[in-house]
Enzyme design. Structure first.
Site, PDB file in Angstrom:
ATOM      1  CG  ASP A 725      -7.996  13.560  55.854  1.00  0.00           C
ATOM      2  OD1 ASP A 725      -8.318  13.527  57.234  1.00  0.00           O
ATOM      3  OD2 ASP A 725      -7.267  14.530  55.696  1.00  0.00           O
ATOM      4  CG  HIS A 727      -8.708  14.363  60.443  1.00  0.00           C
ATOM      5  ND1 HIS A 727      -7.786  13.995  59.619  1.00  0.00           N
ATOM      6  CD2 HIS A 727      -8.286  14.312  61.555  1.00  0.00           C
ATOM      7  CE1 HIS A 727      -6.972  13.305  60.482  1.00  0.00           C
ATOM      8  NE2 HIS A 727      -7.178  13.525  61.793  1.00  0.00           N
ATOM      9  CB  SER A 778      -5.768  15.282  52.438  1.00  0.00           C
ATOM     10  OG  SER A 778      -5.962  14.313  53.215  1.00  0.00           O
TER      11      SER A 778
END
Ligand code: THG
Length: 882
Positions: A725, A727, A778
């Site tokens: 991930d 982000h 995630s």
């Protein structure tokens, strides 16, 4: 009608590697789908390109993975293929794990993780592997960034050309919010504009939503997109655990509705669906009337984040001010790298009504290529600017290309011409099409600039013929510029310039169907520099006449105030005489008039009658309380008054950090809510995050100063976005808030593998760990990290945060595998509070959590048994009820 399958295998782990290591598994899955009746199967090659494979250090296997993936599908499809039911293979091309339209760093919006050329090369390798393996079509799917998608199309077209074989290109977009925008912020119709220069077979939606949520967007595509329509949704929206609730039985009727409404040609399944879904979809399409392809658009389409339409029988003003050659101020700002101020020039033009903005960086002392890319990348992070299309203005083709590689909308190239001959002209025009743009064609040829009516129309006609017949350009994407040249210069041979422009405009409008006409209007009045009133009046008169005969674009200063109707009759007569070349000597009269007006203005100024700018905006601002103004600054992502407002707020709060946790956090939460409701989209949220960061930077010195009063650290926190991930907006905010609360923060960044988290936590002897993630996989990775921490003998508190995380998931999946407290964070404002509690009395928090989670687990269990018994009941239902 056809049915198809979507992304067969999950996206966790490197499933594409199975093409090489366990081909029999992949073949088996293909067989299942074919047996279920799929007409099209997609290859297991979603990430078979070197960018994504680099995560596994398998970049050099990408081609082979793509090729083998294609072959596996080909073999199985051929076994099932019959004359009455042929089976097809669509080569899956995913979006990769990098995006061309967004910055990986909130505080550096111009930054990109990857370049267009790198991505192009990776896509070309993938497309080549797929074609070598024998696919029937190229399926560019799960599109969330239009620039990535344009790059993929560009790659496919190049490979097809190289291999001398043409295959259908299928596009499938993922909308990521309820307002129907892509993750990078484009609306669907803007997307259609972005890809409108390409030859496309089908377009549709996949992933993200279930069938019900997708329906209005499929309907929109069916109405507007002149291609076949596909739809392969997930098995509904993922629930709190990241799982899918829909079953084949519950999904099939919903897919049936799309078929019955006649808005699809191809249906299938994405995440959470199986061959069982396809088995039930198959009867839905049999004997049904497929969607009738929508007509090709009859108007020009341009787009930024939004569509600019309709462009017919209207005048489109292009803002001229972001031009280093046309504005001393803009030049200075770029030279001094004051990009934020330069952006505010763009923003002002848009708010003053510019429908397109021209960007020009041609200056001898600038690296124009670099500046063009930087500025366009910065614009991409400003939704209130990026909503409009850009006109990429340069006389250097390299600069234009550099610009085209940065825009996801359908922009306008300014310009191409025949001045270097036909071959260069064709090459440039082909480039325009492959980057998905429209184009300004200047009336220049090998002999130079056209200054007469005859030369203007001769060149326009020749260029039109080449572009429409040889290059295959849509005439609606062509904008002729018959050269606006300065008049009233004192030289008689310039007197007919404006009139001849207007006459040429009329001729083009009548004789070159579909094509548009534009011009750089401010050129007209160069000889009146310094006399803005006369200049604006001349522009108004010129436009009044040119628009009447077909000029439908104009590069202008969008903030001008003088209109044709405002000009007093006697002035109008002189100006009109000059513009329309109605009599000899008119120029001299105008020069005289200009002198008179200038003298009057000077006299007025000296008398003190300053008409200065209004202060209404500042007045409005001071009416609302500073807390409200700060929250608004975050919601709008506008840092113009941030510094002043924060200084004012410092007087209202005992500590600087209180401003962060109070009004700023309130603004952030409001943004979260608006985003959740589909009223804001990602680039806007990113801007908010950036403004938050700026606010914190401004407050930092005050926080530091206050810290010296109590130097002890509140505790040590390790933060990481988990592996898989990228982000980190939320995590970065948490980092700031925690640091402001006196914690020592060790931020490990994004894509952090579990073993590194464990090692770092030990080395640094931290007090707690914050795990962040936004995407569904995630959730699984967080469970993995908790397990690894436990294995390493740790029981430090873990804080879990991010969009797909939920308290239920923590209670059911993460807490049970771990020995210490695991706390779910609803939003970033809670971390400091929870951390404080944990530092004060970890056992108490743990106890509280245990009780809460027990209740949640119990509720979940009961909910589940209800569902199971309902299913049982359905199965045992007496026949006659059906
Ligand atoms: N055709 C096409 N593109 C063009 C032009 C054209 N691009 C550039 C130019 N011409 C259009 N843009 C401008 C921008 C500003 C001015 C003129 C044309 C201008 N600027 C003031 C000046 O120079 O006096 C501003 C001075 C200042 O603010 O510093 O007039 O014809 N296709």
């Amino acid at each position: 009608m056809g049915t198809m399958i979507g992304a067969v295998l999950g996206k966790v782990g490197n499933s594409d590697e199975l093409n090489l290591t366990r081909p029999e598994i992949v073949s088996e899955i293909h067989r299942k789908y074919l047996a279920a009746g799929a007409d099209i199967i997609s290859t297991n090659t979603f990430s078979s390109q070197r960018i994504s494979q680099a995560d596994y250090n398998l970049q050099d296997k990408a081609w082979e993975m793509a090729c083998r993936g294609a072959k596996l599908a080909r073999e199985e499809a051929d076994k099932f293929s019959k004359e009455e039911k042929p089976r097809f293979v669509a080569g899956s091309i995913g979006p990769t794990n990098k995006t061309l339209s967004m910055s990986p760093d909130v505080s550096n919006p111009a930054m990109r993780d990857i370049t267009y050329d790198e991505l192009l090369e990776a896509y070309m390798e993938q497309a080549d592997g797929l074609m070598e393996g024998g696919v029937d079509a190229l399926l560019i799917e799960t599109i969330f960034d239009t620039l990535n998608a344009k790059c993929a199309i560009d790659a496919c077209n190049r490979v097809m050309l190289k291999r001398n074989q043409e295959l259908p290109i299928m596009l499938s977009v993922t909308v990521s919010d309820l307002a129907g925008r892509t993750l990078s912020g484009q609306t669907l119709d803007a997307f259609l504009a972005s890809v409108s220069t390409y030859k496309i077979f089908s377009i549709g939606l996949n992933c993200s939503f279930g069938a019900t949520q997708m329906k209005p967007f499929i309907r929109e595509l069916a109405q507007k997109a002149p291609y076949y329509i596909s739809c392969y949704p997930n098995a509904g929206l993922p629930n709190a655990l990241g799982l899918y609730d829909e079953t084949a039985e519950s999904m099939a009727p919903k897919m049936g509705e799309l078929v019955d409404e006649g808005i699809v040609n191809i249906i299938g399944g994405c995440c959470g669906t199986t061959d069982e879904f396809i088995r039930l979809y198959q009867p839905l399409v049999e004997g049904k009337k497929p969607h009738q392809i929508a007509e090709k658009p009859k108007t020009m389409w341009l787009s930024g984040l939004e569509l600019l339409a309709p462009l017919e029988n209207t005048f489109t003003n292009v803002g001229e001010r972001c031009n280093v050659a046309g504005s001393r101020k803009f030049l200075r700002l770029i030279k001094e790298k004051k990009y934020n101020e330069a952006l505010s020039i763009a923003r002002k033009q848009v708010s003053d009504g510019a429908l397109v903005i021209d960007v020009n960086m041609d200056d001898g002392l600038l690296d124009a290529k670099q500046e063009m890319a930087t500025f366009l990348n910065m614009i991409a992070a400003e939704p209130d600017i990026a909503k409009v299309p850009v006109m990429i203005d340069s006389s250097n083709w390299d600069v234009i290309q550099a610009g085209l590689k940065c825009v996801q909308g359908k922009s306008i190239v300014n310009s191409i011409s025949l001045k270097e001959g036909e071959q260069k002209f064709v090459e440039h025009a082909e480039d325009v099409m492959r980057y998905g743009a429209a184009v300004v064609v200047m009336c220049f040829d090998e002999e130079g600039q056209a200054t007469t009516y005859e030369r203007r129309i001769e060149i326009a006609q020749r260029a039109y013929k080449i572009l429409t017949e040889k290059v295959g350009m849509n005439p609606r994407d062509i904008i002729f510029d018959p050269n606006v040249l300065a008049i009233a210069t004192g030289m008689e041979e310039h007197d007919a310039y404006a009139l001849d422009f207007i006459r040429a405009t009329e001729w083009i409008h009548h004789n070159l169907p579909g094509a548009h006409v534009s011009g750089g209007v401010s050129n007209l009045s160069f000889s009146f520099r310094g006399n803005n009133y006369i200049r604006e009046a001349m522009h108004a008169v010129f436009l009044y006449h040119a628009i009447q005969v077909g000029m439908d674009f104009g590069i202008v200063n969008p903030s001008t105030k003088v209109t044709y109707a405002d000009i007093p009759a006697e002035e109008l007569k002189v100006i009109e005489d000059v513009v329309l070349n109605r009599r000899k000597g008119a120029s001299e009269d105008l020069i005289e008039l200009a002198g008179k007006i200038l003298a009057e203005e000077l006299a007025k100024k000296e008398a003190g009658a300053v008409s200065g700018s209004t202060t209404s905006e500042t007045d409005d601002r001071s009416k609302s309380p500073v807390e409200e103004r700060l929250a608004q600054a975050l919601i709008k992502g506008d840092s113009t008054f941030l510094e002043d407002d924060l200084k004012e707020a410092l007087g209202n709060f005992p500590h600087a950090v209180d401003i962060i946790e109070g009004p700023l956090m309130a603004g952030m939460n409001k943004v979260g809510t608006l985003f959740g409701e589909g009223k804001m989209f990602l680039p806007q949220v990113v801007k908010t995050a950036r403004t938050m960061k700026q606010a914190v930077d401004i407050l930092q010195p005050y926080i530091e100063a206050e810290k010296t009063e109590s130097t002890t650290s509140a505790g040590k926190v390790l933060l990481a976005t988990v592996k898989g991930d990228v982000h980190d907006i939320g995590k970065n905010i948490v980092s700031v808030v925690m640091a402001c609360n006196g914690y020592d923060v060790i931020d490990m960044g994004v894509m952090v593998p579990a073993d590194q988290i464990v090692r770092k936590a030990k080395e640094e002897n931290v007090d707690m760990i914050g795990l962040s993630g936004l995407i569904t996989p995630s959730l699984e990775e967080m469970v993995n990290v908790a397990e690894e921490l436990k294995k390493a003998g740790m029981d430090l508190p873990i804080m879990i945060g991010g969009a797909t995380t939920s308290e239920l998931h923590v209670a059911l999946k993460i807490a049970p595998v771990y020995g210490g407290p695991v706390v779910w964070m609803k939003d970033a404002s809670q971390n400091a509070l929870v951390a404080q509690k944990l530092m004060a009395d970890k056992e108490a928090v743990e106890h509280e959590l245990d009780e809460k989670y027990d209740i949640l687990r119990e509720e979940y269990k009961q909910e589940q048994t209800k569902i199971v018994s309902l299913e049982e009941a359905r199965k045992n239902k007496p026949k006659y009820e059906e």
